[in-house]
Motif scaffolding. Structure first.
Motif, PDB file in Angstrom:
ATOM      1  N   GLU A  41       0.607   0.356   8.301  1.00 35.07           N
ATOM      2  CA  GLU A  41       1.554   1.278   7.684  1.00 35.07           C
ATOM      3  C   GLU A  41       2.987   0.924   8.074  1.00 35.07           C
ATOM      4  O   GLU A  41       3.305   0.806   9.264  1.00 35.07           O
ATOM      5  N   LYS A  58     -13.064   2.032   3.491  1.00 35.84           N
ATOM      6  CA  LYS A  58     -12.852   2.372   4.908  1.00 35.84           C
ATOM      7  C   LYS A  58     -14.139   2.873   5.538  1.00 35.84           C
ATOM      8  O   LYS A  58     -15.005   3.428   4.842  1.00 35.84           O
ATOM      9  N   GLY A  71     -10.895   6.224   1.179  1.00 36.71           N
ATOM     10  CA  GLY A  71     -10.483   6.680   2.505  1.00 36.71           C
ATOM     11  C   GLY A  71     -11.662   7.117   3.361  1.00 36.71           C
ATOM     12  O   GLY A  71     -12.779   7.323   2.879  1.00 36.71           O
ATOM     13  N   ALA A  72     -11.372   7.279   4.648  1.00 38.74           N
ATOM     14  CA  ALA A  72     -12.419   7.551   5.627  1.00 38.74           C
ATOM     15  C   ALA A  72     -13.121   8.892   5.397  1.00 38.74           C
ATOM     16  O   ALA A  72     -14.317   9.028   5.652  1.00 38.74           O
ATOM     17  N   ARG A  73     -12.360   9.879   4.925  1.00 37.91           N
ATOM     18  CA  ARG A  73     -12.982  11.197   4.715  1.00 37.91           C
ATOM     19  C   ARG A  73     -13.891  11.159   3.498  1.00 37.91           C
ATOM     20  O   ARG A  73     -14.996  11.701   3.500  1.00 37.91           O
ATOM     21  N   ARG A 113       0.838  -1.190   0.000  1.00 37.51           N
ATOM     22  CA  ARG A 113       0.000   0.000   0.000  1.00 37.51           C
ATOM     23  C   ARG A 113       0.874   1.241   0.000  1.00 37.51           C
ATOM     24  O   ARG A 113       1.971   1.238   0.576  1.00 37.51           O
ATOM     25  N   ARG A 143     -11.119   1.395  10.531  1.00 32.72           N
ATOM     26  CA  ARG A 143      -9.964   2.201  10.953  1.00 32.72           C
ATOM     27  C   ARG A 143     -10.319   3.099  12.133  1.00 32.72           C
ATOM     28  O   ARG A 143      -9.561   3.975  12.515  1.00 32.72           O
ATOM     29  N   LYS A 176      -3.027  12.354  -0.860  1.00 37.07           N
ATOM     30  CA  LYS A 176      -3.296  12.311   0.572  1.00 37.07           C
ATOM     31  C   LYS A 176      -4.322  13.359   0.983  1.00 37.07           C
ATOM     32  O   LYS A 176      -4.091  14.565   0.811  1.00 37.07           O
ATOM     33  N   HIS A 197      -4.084   3.602  11.755  1.00 36.50           N
ATOM     34  CA  HIS A 197      -4.889   4.826  11.896  1.00 36.50           C
ATOM     35  C   HIS A 197      -5.759   4.791  13.139  1.00 36.50           C
ATOM     36  O   HIS A 197      -6.110   5.815  13.689  1.00 36.50           O
TER      37      HIS A 197
HETATM   38  C1  PEP Z   1      -4.369   6.204   4.917  1.00 39.52           C
HETATM   39  O1  PEP Z   1      -4.671   5.005   4.820  1.00 39.52           O
HETATM   40  O2  PEP Z   1      -3.221   6.639   4.807  1.00 39.52           O
HETATM   41  C2  PEP Z   1      -5.433   7.168   5.276  1.00 39.52           C
HETATM   42  C3  PEP Z   1      -5.405   8.440   4.887  1.00 39.52           C
HETATM   43  O3  PEP Z   1      -6.357   6.613   6.048  1.00 39.52           O
HETATM   44  P1  PEP Z   1      -7.831   7.085   6.528  1.00 39.52           P
HETATM   45  O4  PEP Z   1      -8.606   7.350   5.298  1.00 39.52           O
HETATM   46  O5  PEP Z   1      -8.285   5.882   7.277  1.00 39.52           O
HETATM   47  O6  PEP Z   1      -7.640   8.270   7.419  1.00 39.52           O
END
Ligand code: PEP
Ligand code: MN
Length: 356
Positions: A228, A135, A108-110, A49, A165, A54, A202
């Protein structure tokens, strides 16, 4: 709605849970990516991964290397044979990641918390066969989590897994994101054939928490882990505190106890039978308690008394908490149980007083 799923069919590390995905939070340079990837391949990791784009809470942070990083991912794939995974948050990310040859996408979570964004991604995935890992949204909303996965599934994506997460905490005391394990457990109950992967990095936000959270996930029957890992964690451009070297990761994975979730033995069946019988008794006793409580309501009505008498309520809660603690249960648990019982009791009394 059911999800229409097919098996993920992704390689795991032998004798471990079927799935271990590892790699840095972010792709930073070709050297960092290749160095980390080679070390991970050497410890048996088969899925790599790295975040290319980001999502950052505040502007000004490192927002990912973007498209050029996709070439480095392909270099990783070529040199190590690992499958590659990255986060996508827009249709353009999907298009670029797939064009480059990324094997697995994650949301991703957001992004998962925004149905418009998820629908845009789902539309971009129409007609494509790629595994998508989803996620949990930052907020503890199981319906939103499932709803997002339904959108992706409805676009024709059948190889899917959820990633737990953790959920945003206002005050970060132990965890960066609260596990709230009952939510993924309920997800498992609702969609039993959906694999669930835990992201202890996370969730914990600190490397020391990776091992205990991973163990807990395995004990709860999760299907895999996404962790990670960076060749120089202290110098990582994002999430430095929660990354471990491949060496440390190998140690953590070796120490994991994978319990057998398989067949139900005779003795387990006998124990479950006992639990079923005890639960029957609990229900019977609760129903008797409600009957007495309705008697009390009649009495209160005849004597024109209020239903809730605060002194009596306080007495019940504090006495029962103390009794429970003596019997090896937590005071908080007893308080929760008796508050719930009291609430139902009041509801029945109000109903009776207004009816009879
Ligand atoms: C990630 O996996 O690096 C990440 C940004 O995770 P998350 O969406 O869970 O915050
Ligand atoms: Mn990260």
């Amino acid at each position: 709605m059911e999800l229409d799923l097919q098996p993920l069919n992704l390689p795991g590390i032998s004798n471990k849970r079927p799935l271990v995905i590892a790699g840095p939070c972010s792709a930073e340079s070709e050297e960092q990516l290749l160095e980390t990837a080679k070390q991970l391949a050497a410890i048996g990791v088969k899925i790599f991964r790295a975040g290319i784009w980001k999502p950052r809470t505040k502007p000004g942070g490192f927002e990912g290397v973007g498209e050029p990083g996709l070439k480095w991912m392909m270099e990783v794939k070529q040199q190590t044979g690992m499958l590659t995974a990255t986060e996508v948050a827009t249709p353009k990310h999907v298009e670029q990641a797939l064009a480059a040859g990324i094997d697995i996408l994650w949301i991703g979570a957001r992004t998962a918390a925004n149905p418009f964004a998820v629908q845009d991604i789902a539309d971009a995935l129409k007609g494509v066969d790629v595994p998508v890992l989803y996620k949990n949204p930052v907020n503890p909303d199981l319906e939103l989590w499932i709803g997002g996965m339904e959108r992706i599934n409805a676009a024709g994506i059948k190889r899917m897994a959820a990633i737990h997460r953790g959920f945003t905490a206002y005050e970060k005391v132990i965890y960066r994101n609260l596990p709230m394990w009952h939510i993924p457990i309920e997800l498992r109950r609702r969609i039993p054939n959906l694999p669930i992967i835990c992201d202890p990095s996370h969730m914990g936000g600190r490397r020391e928490l990776i091992a205990p959270i991973s163990q807990q996930a395995m004990d709860l029957g999760f299907d895999g882990l996404i962790i990670e890992s960076h060749c120089e964690p202290e110098n990582a451009w994002s999430d430095a505190k929660q990354q471990v070297t491949p060496d440390v990761l190998s140690f953590i994975l070796d120490k994991l106890v994978i319990r057998d979730t398989g067949e139900t033995t005779e003795s387990l069946r006998a124990l479950r039978k006992q639990i079923d019988e005890l639960d029957d008794k609990v229900i019977e006793i609760l129903s008797k308690r409600m009957r007495v409580s309705r008697e009390i309501a009649r009495y209160k009505k005849e004597h024109s008394m209020t239903i809730v008498q605060p002194n009596r309520y306080d007495e019940i809660i504090s006495k029962r908490s103390a009794q429970g603690i003596l019997c090896g249960m937590s005071g908080d648990f007893m308080k929760t149980v008796f508050e719930a019982i009291h609430e139902e009791s009041v509801r029945q009394q109000v109903e009776l007083i207004n009816k009879e």
